[in-house]
Enzyme design. Sequence first.
Site, PDB file in Angstrom:
ATOM      1  CG  HIS A 204      -1.912   1.073   1.254  1.00  0.00           C
ATOM      2  ND1 HIS A 204      -3.204   0.882   0.856  1.00  0.00           N
ATOM      3  CD2 HIS A 204      -1.800   2.372   1.602  1.00  0.00           C
ATOM      4  CE1 HIS A 204      -3.854   2.021   0.956  1.00  0.00           C
ATOM      5  NE2 HIS A 204      -3.032   2.947   1.400  1.00  0.00           N
TER       6      HIS A 204
ATOM      7  CG  HIS B 231     -10.650   3.377   1.944  1.00  0.00           C
ATOM      8  ND1 HIS B 231     -11.424   3.598   3.038  1.00  0.00           N
ATOM      9  CD2 HIS B 231      -9.380   3.335   2.409  1.00  0.00           C
ATOM     10  CE1 HIS B 231     -10.663   3.677   4.116  1.00  0.00           C
ATOM     11  NE2 HIS B 231      -9.418   3.526   3.760  1.00  0.00           N
TER      12      HIS B 231
END
Lengths: 263, 961
Positions: B228, B295
């Site tokens: 990430h 997300h």
Amino acid sequence: MENVQAIVLRAAGVNCDVETQYALELAGARAERIHINRLIEDPAPLDRCQILVFPGGFSYGDDVAAGKILANQVIYHLAETIRRCIDDGKLVLGICNGFQVLVKAGILPGLAQMGFSFENQPVSITDNDSGKYEDRWVYLQPGTDRCVFLDADRRIYLPVAHGEGKLVTRDASILERLRSEGHVAFRYVDAQGDVGDFPINPNGSVDSIAGLTDATGRVLGLMPHPERFVHSTQHPHWTRLEEPQSDGMMIFDNAVRYVRENM
Amino acid sequence: MAQWRFEVSNRKGFVDARGRAVLEDIRELGISSVEGVYTARVYLIEAEMDRAFAERVARELLTDMVCQEYRIGRSDIPAGPMPATLIEVHLKSGVTDPVAESVVAALADMGVAGAHVRTARKYILVGRITDEQTETIARRILANDCIEEVITGTDSEPPSSHTRPYQLSVTQIPILGLNDDALKQLSKDRDLFLTLTEMRTIQQHYQSLGRQPTDIEMETLAQTWSEHCVHKTLKSSVDMDFDGKPIHFDNLLKETVFKATQDLNKDWCISVFADNAGVIEFDEDTAVCFKVETHNHPSALDPYGGAATGIGGVIRDPMGTGMGARPIANTDVFCFAPPDTKLKDVPKGVLHPRRIMKGVVSGVRDYGNRMGIPTVNGAIYFDDRYIANPLVFCGNVGLLPRDKCFKRPQSGHLILVVGGRTGRDGIHGATFSSGEMTHEHEDIFSHAVQIGNAITEKKMLDTLLVARNRGLYEAITDCGAGGLSSAVGEMGETLGAVVDLETVPLKYAGLNYTEIWISEAQERMVIAVKPENLDEIRRLFAGEDVEATVIGRFTDDKMLTLRYQGVQVGRLDMEFLHEGLARYARKAVWKSRSPGEPDLPFQDDYTQELLEILGSYNVASKEWVIRQYDHEVQGGSVIKPLTGAANDGPSDAAVLRPRLTSAKGIALSCGMNPMYGDIDPYWMAMAGIDEAIRNLVCVGARPDRIALLDNYCWGDCSRPETLGALVRASQACLDGAMGFETPFISGKDSLNNEFVCEDGTRIAIPYTLLISGIGMVDDVNRCVSMDVKRPGNLLFMIGLTRNELGGSHYYNSKGHLGGNVPQVNPAVAKETACRIHQAILKGLVAACHDCSEGGLAVALAEMAFAGGFGVEADLRGLPTSDDCVRTDQQLFSESNSRYIVEVSPSNYDAFARLMLNLPFGQVGEVMKEPRLTIKNRHQKIVIDAELQRLKTAWQAPLWLG
């Protein structure tokens, strides 16, 4: 009075303050955005201004109910100052969440002989019938000729953007007084001026009421956003029209003109 | 002090919107025996007050006496023939309760100081349900286990116990001497998501230091090295087998997406791929920045909270770009499984797509609207393969002064955390989102979901902008993935930092030092402040009830030193932290396919096909979603997402005027088509770029001032085929950006979007690349919308229609994929865009619409019903390639780089001269009668329908109540 001073009140969660300030300045006022904490510390700026605006947004996150917490602050810290402003002939405008604040603080509808207080709040604003937030354009028909903010014969087109905009009254007699005593500033109508169901009346307000004025005609609260139609390119289909008139300016222009001519 | 309990509910005759929504959610869970749901808000107030005052509090503060009623004390289970179940949802002890805080302040205004307030929600479920169903409803719909506690029946309230304070004890992680299996096990046991190579790198590093790492050091490394945060896959070296030919990349990203930006070297790019968002020039004194994030994992578990914190998080990216930008627009793109998916097709551990969609839309709505940022552009894409991995892309655009585009943190500056407090929410978000999901994730990773409060963020934004304008801080960044560890670690990368973790303000006691350091609690930013400015900045923030706390300072020793109550709990070399990660070498493979075209019969009429495509979820109107977003706040809206005579046609792109005093505008668009990726991700990416650019050009943006963003959502790239597809898409990004001269300025990837079902089956999402476009508009008064304007005007097609039905909605509606995926010739496409733009500038264009999903037929239908006027079209004028001879190809081919333009007859000559040498032809005329007719090349009418019928087909599918 040449130099018209306006205050746009800020608080946590208020979010239409910048464009409201801009609209007031387009109309020729000098507008300042001030946080409520500063006014609670020192309300003097209110004495120096002629127009006080409660702009739209989500003050205090709509905690407890939309506008409630800010209304509580107004009641306990600024009530006397604001009452003095109104008594002195100044103008107060509440847009969307600002309208909710004025209603929940009892400043609107300001029925004659009722004063403003929490006790026996005669009207309220609650969840849309649709149960959700919606942004759409509506036509508004003035319902009174004694509110200084509006031209009584001019139908205007403005956007609404809210989840809690349904105006309700405590009982039928209150509604009757709103009508007969000229408190209904605007009604939701269609392009021809006729009232109707959703989406003409976007939230299910009783008697299609979109805005209220008080007994003096110098306090106006409305759910639609006049500050969002101050340029022709804000019209939702301006590309089909020749320079549409910016209807929202009517409210700000009238306010500034009133102060210039009367104060 | 006495404790008072208040219950507030709506009076009869006023809709209980929350109850209604919960009932619908219960039905969607497949529980049909619940007949009604009633809700009440519960306030528990401990304060010095008597009965009379409590009544006043109820009437004046807590209850809207016009539409609500209250009860002091506890109400009973309602009497009636049906059994009823009571469920109360309380916040776990210590969790921030903004409503309670507001009530405490309001009570103080009323003269009662020092009250202690808690709030809860009460639900009355009418109908016969089992205990197990009650538990399911409570857990899946009513409460978030991470922060809330459920009480059923008439039990007393949960005790308001205060969490025990944390007692320091430094934990060492024995890593020296572990073998490979033990290293792997350690990574797994501690949810570090570090690979064996990474664990070995860490082991070697600590061997050279001659000590064991502490837990906070291991966690810091895991956060900083997570997929990430560092995108190790896209930055790895790749050996690819491309149809048997070897290709090598030393660093995939640098040689594709970055390379285009570097080679183009546009002087209007101010800061690209460096800060939290890409920054480009807007006007002489203003710059604009744009960032899009995903997300996905959090939204799969908690659609509402995941999406809300998705938008909340991406808003902090521009806020943390340069010296801080003012957010001016949100964008959102979602990918879901179809909302009518059958319950039995939903795997265990996965929420129904309809529930995910409603939750995600509400989450973006509530956060974005509260922030006062217009949500102006987006898309929703449906495919069965998104069932377990819905995609939620949130974007934010910000405006900042040209002279505030860069940060300047220095040693000696104080480190302040501002905004919200730190809690246990969102721990391991960065590492969690880097892995694949399984049916057990819902239980294991509930703590990874963050909890958002938009008003906290809004207050922080208001004060930060004042502080920025007064020059009170020297650097700013957001606390995103990895929390303080990433924010401080990045800002101090070349300096060094000391942080005293016990000084970080907490939501509740009991957090250990590592939790404080890696928590992803929302609404926090980190700023660097000169000591001499500290007093003023504290006064400013306190004046608007925002916390700003010194937690450490930047040093010059290039070490990250972490302390708790004076005890050193971690000390990391900044260089090892940021550069120590081993580079990866990966294998990729790509085999070109030619699936071939289906053999479809010729038809005399295609009206039914058109109606079906208009009503397919991907093409259908998204008005239900769009209207829930405030797309006009800030007053800058010029081209809204919905346009036309009845304000309900689909705009190609949004235009807004961010400085109210200037006529200069910003256009925002997106392009995405995962179906093409099933044939070739190269052309999928190219089509996305072409579409994003086309959309911007349609509304009047300058083709020479367009910048792009890439967001890859992919499956598991350790599979060479999956990585090969990603390489193909990246190659297209390079070729497309170079061809159009549109640099990429920011990007992000989310890999491992796969789900392992209980039985071991794996569901991978389709290759998904979102291209977002941002373009400059010199004068918003020249903007153009897509709706036809006047009967008698002529309609032209610019651009060539080819035999390119591969991956089209037409094929899809007939159950085929095909192989002729639409291609792009960037040189021609760019020239076309420039000519269209010139025509718009000269005022020759009445309407302009891009031809995309569903091809010419859909585009004409949309232009007609948006404008409220009919269209008579004739395919004889359509410029086509030689092999595009069939009527269905001409109607539905999704060839790129095509525009339909409405021109008045008086402007025909000027327009035609401008289009010289481009494929261009008249395809129709605007008619008064509200009807769409299309004649084929043999003058037979092949499509004929009233506009209302077309519009209804297009509007009906996506109204989810």
